[in-house]
Design a protein around this motif. Structure first.
Motif, PDB file in Angstrom:
ATOM      1  N   TYR A 107       6.631  43.117  47.047  1.00  0.00           N
ATOM      2  CA  TYR A 107       6.396  42.016  47.977  1.00  0.00           C
ATOM      3  C   TYR A 107       7.353  40.850  47.738  1.00  0.00           C
ATOM      4  N   TYR A 108       7.905  40.786  46.519  1.00  0.00           N
ATOM      5  CA  TYR A 108       8.781  39.657  46.187  1.00  0.00           C
ATOM      6  C   TYR A 108      10.154  40.167  45.766  1.00  0.00           C
ATOM      7  N   ASP A 109      10.656  41.152  46.521  1.00  0.00           N
ATOM      8  CA  ASP A 109      11.923  41.751  46.113  1.00  0.00           C
ATOM      9  C   ASP A 109      13.097  40.793  46.258  1.00  0.00           C
ATOM     10  N   ASN A 110      12.898  39.678  46.973  1.00  0.00           N
ATOM     11  CA  ASN A 110      13.968  38.696  47.087  1.00  0.00           C
ATOM     12  C   ASN A 110      13.938  37.695  45.937  1.00  0.00           C
ATOM     13  N   ILE A 111      12.957  37.820  45.049  1.00  0.00           N
ATOM     14  CA  ILE A 111      12.877  36.953  43.867  1.00  0.00           C
ATOM     15  C   ILE A 111      12.987  37.848  42.634  1.00  0.00           C
ATOM     16  N   PRO A 112      14.131  37.850  41.965  1.00  0.00           N
ATOM     17  CA  PRO A 112      14.335  38.741  40.817  1.00  0.00           C
ATOM     18  C   PRO A 112      13.547  38.253  39.599  1.00  0.00           C
ATOM     19  N   LEU A 113      12.268  38.578  39.561  1.00  0.00           N
ATOM     20  CA  LEU A 113      11.368  37.992  38.567  1.00  0.00           C
ATOM     21  C   LEU A 113      11.707  38.369  37.135  1.00  0.00           C
ATOM     22  N   ILE A 114      12.300  39.552  36.930  1.00  0.00           N
ATOM     23  CA  ILE A 114      12.569  39.969  35.563  1.00  0.00           C
ATOM     24  C   ILE A 114      14.062  40.147  35.298  1.00  0.00           C
ATOM     25  N   ASN A 115      14.896  39.565  36.139  1.00  0.00           N
ATOM     26  CA  ASN A 115      16.335  39.572  35.871  1.00  0.00           C
ATOM     27  C   ASN A 115      16.651  38.682  34.676  1.00  0.00           C
ATOM     28  N   PRO A 116      17.823  38.863  34.057  1.00  0.00           N
ATOM     29  CA  PRO A 116      18.223  37.945  32.982  1.00  0.00           C
ATOM     30  C   PRO A 116      18.234  36.506  33.471  1.00  0.00           C
ATOM     31  N   LEU A 117      17.920  35.582  32.583  1.00  0.00           N
ATOM     32  CA  LEU A 117      17.860  34.167  32.935  1.00  0.00           C
ATOM     33  C   LEU A 117      18.974  33.388  32.247  1.00  0.00           C
ATOM     34  N   SER A 118      19.414  32.321  32.896  1.00  0.00           N
ATOM     35  CA  SER A 118      20.401  31.407  32.309  1.00  0.00           C
ATOM     36  C   SER A 118      19.931  29.965  32.499  1.00  0.00           C
ATOM     37  N   PRO A 119      18.765  29.610  31.930  1.00  0.00           N
ATOM     38  CA  PRO A 119      18.257  28.249  32.101  1.00  0.00           C
ATOM     39  C   PRO A 119      18.903  27.296  31.098  1.00  0.00           C
ATOM     40  N   PRO A 120      18.808  25.993  31.337  1.00  0.00           N
ATOM     41  CA  PRO A 120      19.217  25.043  30.301  1.00  0.00           C
ATOM     42  C   PRO A 120      18.261  25.165  29.127  1.00  0.00           C
ATOM     43  N   ILE A 121      18.739  24.922  27.927  1.00  0.00           N
ATOM     44  CA  ILE A 121      17.873  25.047  26.764  1.00  0.00           C
ATOM     45  C   ILE A 121      16.838  23.938  26.725  1.00  0.00           C
ATOM     46  N   VAL A 122      17.209  22.753  27.182  1.00  0.00           N
ATOM     47  CA  VAL A 122      16.259  21.633  27.145  1.00  0.00           C
ATOM     48  C   VAL A 122      16.214  20.947  28.504  1.00  0.00           C
ATOM     49  N   LEU A 123      15.015  20.549  28.909  1.00  0.00           N
ATOM     50  CA  LEU A 123      14.809  19.720  30.099  1.00  0.00           C
ATOM     51  C   LEU A 123      14.226  18.388  29.649  1.00  0.00           C
ATOM     52  N   LYS A 124      14.892  17.302  30.028  1.00  0.00           N
ATOM     53  CA  LYS A 124      14.425  15.957  29.736  1.00  0.00           C
ATOM     54  C   LYS A 124      13.634  15.428  30.942  1.00  0.00           C
ATOM     55  N   PRO A 125      12.752  14.450  30.718  1.00  0.00           N
ATOM     56  CA  PRO A 125      11.964  13.903  31.841  1.00  0.00           C
ATOM     57  C   PRO A 125      12.807  13.400  33.002  1.00  0.00           C
ATOM     58  N   THR A 126      14.059  13.034  32.747  1.00  0.00           N
ATOM     59  CA  THR A 126      14.923  12.532  33.818  1.00  0.00           C
ATOM     60  C   THR A 126      15.660  13.639  34.563  1.00  0.00           C
ATOM     61  N   ASP A 127      15.552  14.890  34.093  1.00  0.00           N
ATOM     62  CA  ASP A 127      16.268  15.990  34.736  1.00  0.00           C
ATOM     63  C   ASP A 127      15.598  16.394  36.045  1.00  0.00           C
ATOM     64  N   ALA A 128      16.406  16.948  36.927  1.00  0.00           N
ATOM     65  CA  ALA A 128      15.944  17.236  38.297  1.00  0.00           C
ATOM     66  C   ALA A 128      14.779  18.210  38.335  1.00  0.00           C
ATOM     67  N   ASN A 129      14.805  19.247  37.539  1.00  0.00           N
ATOM     68  CA  ASN A 129      13.774  20.294  37.609  1.00  0.00           C
ATOM     69  C   ASN A 129      12.625  20.084  36.625  1.00  0.00           C
ATOM     70  N   TYR A 130      12.616  18.962  35.943  1.00  0.00           N
ATOM     71  CA  TYR A 130      11.594  18.720  34.924  1.00  0.00           C
ATOM     72  C   TYR A 130      10.184  18.769  35.510  1.00  0.00           C
ATOM     73  N   ARG A 131       9.974  18.113  36.646  1.00  0.00           N
ATOM     74  CA  ARG A 131       8.635  18.023  37.229  1.00  0.00           C
ATOM     75  C   ARG A 131       8.095  19.402  37.616  1.00  0.00           C
ATOM     76  N   ILE A 132       8.992  20.308  37.975  1.00  0.00           N
ATOM     77  CA  ILE A 132       8.566  21.650  38.371  1.00  0.00           C
ATOM     78  C   ILE A 132       7.843  22.352  37.222  1.00  0.00           C
ATOM     79  N   PHE A 133       8.297  22.107  35.997  1.00  0.00           N
ATOM     80  CA  PHE A 133       7.740  22.812  34.838  1.00  0.00           C
ATOM     81  C   PHE A 133       6.685  22.005  34.086  1.00  0.00           C
TER      82      PHE A 133
END
Length: 290
Positions: A107-133
């Motif tokens: 159902y979610y074949d357009n979202i590669p849920l288990i593909n390799p990830l390349s996230p930033p190691i740290v998210l600070k409160p001022t970072d754009a995606n911080y609130r998402i997590f």
């Protein structure tokens, strides 16, 4: 499934129902939080609730402060030390492959849920995606602390949200590079070395001996080890021995000298200095804590 050593007793995450684990460190005034290790199929998120720490992750050093979120993907070597006193943090570990029902992938074949990830190691409160997590992370922590009816299911739901957001934002379909393959080989090598230390920590361990096991020159091994862990091999061995000594100090039938010898220190004064450095107290003070 995940590499673990005795100083950090995370369980192997085999449960398909709840393939996650949450850890909060005890307030024992220890400067050593966790020694170099990694997880082959497990992502670890660390949320700094209070205090400060120094994390070595993938060969980089980070000054962790309140509010920081660390995203440690599979196979990244990481270690941590407190700066002044044991900080308050939460470590959330989960296995994406066990978490996600294979039927959902249709159902979610357009979202590669288990593909390799390349996230930033740290998210600070001022970072754009911080609130998402931060919102699902706070939900996990709230459920973990309150443990109301159904809290385990609620935690799993929050982890599923985090997994989906990681895939949306940081999924990578890149093929393994020569550098990535070299990193995997180094991890296998370090795995062998760490297991050797676990088995022989009470004996004399020389750098030349370890380098020979790794089939490297001493200088090359030191560079590889420090790049991967952020610290020297000697520091790793000393910290491991100090951790082993903690359990022995609870046995009051053993003298401090006997414990020093049992964990591989041939000089009791050296043992005392290192213990104070890593635990902020002497061995005798540790023995009579509480």
């Amino acid at each position: 499934m995940n590499h673990k050593v005795e100083y950090q007793e995370f369980p192997v995450l085999k449960s398909k129902s709840f393939p996650y684990f949450i850890y909060q460190p005890p307030k024992d005034n220890s400067l050593a939080l966790f020694h170099p290790h990694w997880h082959e199929q497990i992502i670890e998120l660390i949320y700094m609730a209070e205090g400060e720490a120094k994390f070595q992750i993938d060969g980089q050093t980070f000054h962790a402060v309140e509010g920081d979120i660390f995203i440690i993907r599979e196979n990244l070597i990481h270690a941590g030390e407190a700066i002044n006193e044991t900080p308050d943090y939460y470590a959330i570990l989960f296995n994406r492959e066990l978490l996600i029902n294979p039927e959902l992938l249709d159902y979610y074949d357009n979202i590669p849920l288990i593909n390799p990830l390349s996230p930033p190691i740290v998210l600070k409160p001022t970072d754009a995606n911080y609130r998402i997590f931060i919102e699902p992370l706070q939900g996990i922590i709230r459920e973990y602390n309150e443990q109301k009816v159904g809290y385990a299911i609620a935690i799993k739901a929050y982890i599923f949200v985090i997994t989906t957001e990681l895939a949306r934002l940081y999924s990578s379909e890149d093929k393994p590079t020569r550098s990535m393959e070299a990193d995997k080989q180094n991890i296998k090598l370090l795995n062998q070395i760490i297991h050797y230390v676990e088995k022989h920590y009470h004996e004399k361990i020389t750098l030349e001996e370890i380098a020979s096991i790794a089939n490297m020159s001493s200088s090359h091994f030191c560079r590889i080890f420090k790049k991967a862990t952020g610290g020297t091999f000697t520091e790793f061995v000393n910290k491991f021995r100090i951790k082993k000594s903690e359990k022995l100090l609870d046995d009051h039938s053993l003298t401090i000298t006997e414990i020093s010898d049992a964990v591989g220190f041939c000089n009791i004064n050296y043992f005392g200095r290192l213990f104070r450095r890593y635990k902020n107290c002497t061995p005798m003070q540790y023995r009579h804590r509480q």
